[in-house]
Design an enzyme around this catalytic site. Sequence first.
Site, PDB file in Angstrom:
ATOM      1  N   GLU A  42       6.206  66.846  -2.877  1.00 31.17           N
ATOM      2  CA  GLU A  42       6.413  68.024  -3.742  1.00 31.17           C
ATOM      3  C   GLU A  42       5.630  67.577  -4.416  1.00 31.17           C
ATOM      4  O   GLU A  42       5.652  69.007  -4.995  1.00 31.17           O
ATOM      5  CB  GLU A  42       7.870  67.049  -4.832  1.00 31.17           C
ATOM      6  CG  GLU A  42       9.192  66.909  -3.534  1.00 31.17           C
ATOM      7  CD  GLU A  42       9.855  68.141  -3.134  1.00 31.17           C
ATOM      8  OE1 GLU A  42       9.538  69.068  -3.831  1.00 31.17           O
ATOM      9  OE2 GLU A  42      10.636  68.375  -2.248  1.00 31.17           O
ATOM     10  N   TYR A 125      11.416  70.860 -11.615  1.00 32.06           N
ATOM     11  CA  TYR A 125      11.568  71.190 -10.417  1.00 32.06           C
ATOM     12  C   TYR A 125      11.420  69.812  -9.835  1.00 32.06           C
ATOM     13  O   TYR A 125      12.305  69.306  -8.525  1.00 32.06           O
ATOM     14  CB  TYR A 125      11.001  71.886  -9.859  1.00 32.06           C
ATOM     15  CG  TYR A 125      10.987  71.751  -8.106  1.00 32.06           C
ATOM     16  CD1 TYR A 125      12.124  72.104  -7.533  1.00 32.06           C
ATOM     17  CD2 TYR A 125       9.608  71.249  -7.421  1.00 32.06           C
ATOM     18  CE1 TYR A 125      11.853  72.083  -6.109  1.00 32.06           C
ATOM     19  CE2 TYR A 125      10.112  71.209  -5.955  1.00 32.06           C
ATOM     20  CZ  TYR A 125      11.366  71.576  -5.395  1.00 32.06           C
ATOM     21  OH  TYR A 125      11.259  71.593  -4.524  1.00 32.06           O
ATOM     22  N   ASP A 143      12.943  76.013  -7.267  1.00 25.32           N
ATOM     23  CA  ASP A 143      11.996  76.655  -6.814  1.00 25.32           C
ATOM     24  C   ASP A 143      12.228  77.955  -6.969  1.00 25.32           C
ATOM     25  O   ASP A 143      12.271  78.797  -7.180  1.00 25.32           O
ATOM     26  CB  ASP A 143      11.027  75.587  -6.101  1.00 25.32           C
ATOM     27  CG  ASP A 143      11.584  76.594  -4.727  1.00 25.32           C
ATOM     28  OD1 ASP A 143      13.122  76.540  -4.198  1.00 25.32           O
ATOM     29  OD2 ASP A 143      11.217  76.489  -3.973  1.00 25.32           O
TER      30      ASP A 143
END
Length: 369
Positions: A42, A125, A143
């Site tokens: 991520e 996020y 996102d």
Amino acid sequence: MSPIPDTLRRAVTEDLLAWFARHRRPLPWRSDRDPYRIWISETLLQQTRTQQAWPYFERFLSRFPTLESLARAELDDVLKAWEGLGYYARARHLHRAAREILLRHGGRIPDRWEALRALPGVGDYTAAAVLSIAYGQDYAAVDGNVMRVLSRVLALPDPIDRASTRRTLRALAQELLPRGQAGEWNQALMELGALVCRPRKPHCASCPLQAVCRARATGRSEAYPIKGARRPVPHYTVVVGLIEDAQGRWLLARRPEGKMLGGLWELPGGKVRSGEELAEALRRELREELGIEVRLGPPVGVVEHTYSHFRITLHGFRCHIQQGTPEGREGQDIRWVAPEEIGHYALARATQKLLAQLAQAPQGELFSG
DNA sequence: GAATCGTGGCC
DNA sequence: TGGCCAAGATT
């Protein structure tokens, strides 16, 4: 918030999940739900295309296979693994966070919002992505893909740049999220944004949401999300020195952490002021930054480069020290490095491009050119 | 809230 | 070719 029609809710949950089950790409970070691997992926994927992050993920995980190996590594080695990917604060934060996790959380990636969100480099996020994908918790990870998809489905007239618009979309995503399936659903929405509901030339005809999409109904899907005007991109001229000592080593300087390209190594130099000659600017910069007087040799090359919010024309010149011993201002790290050792240092792209030109031009040509 | 922070691909 | 954009975070 107004109630969500059943047809819309069903499309963006059941139909979307069914579509994802058929179209999900076998990405390397999807092989398991290991929180460490999910967290690394991520972070790598922030503002970065999947295809670009992919090889970095493989290399990073083979270099730092566990949280403990990352925590015990030197920052220079972490930056070397990040070299060329950009947004280097991600690597510095990852390194700091790994040490915090080892120290305060027993080496386990936190599974609570507050603890995760408090780590450097973990924003809304990333916290939601890790908690939903690795730990199965009901957090919507919103996102750019998700905001684009939702803004099109709703044909949202509000500019996406505005914080209030983003808040609205985050709240909507959290409201739509099918409980107990957050990990799959978050990935499904992002996958749809990456493969079908793309920024340009979306594949509306093959979209599982086409029946409920209001942008599709207008025939102008690509017009969404609505965006504000961008600021003009400034341009600077930069000049650096390839300073060589008696043993043929080159002088590298380490950029201060906290600034752009922080922690990376570069050839010393700086911006050319308006009305200033290149040679004049380089001598001034080296005097100010290193306390040395230099004699300029032949040019090394010229590089055009674009950073995140400005662009430069970079000039390089060979230099020899006439007077003084280089000392980094305010304790800045500097180091003499043999040319064959330079590959061990994390360099920014612009510096790599400049050195690549040097490798192509034989010594004699530089003088005759 | 607005700036800052990289790089590569695309048209 | 130059502007746009990408699984955002920080200050």
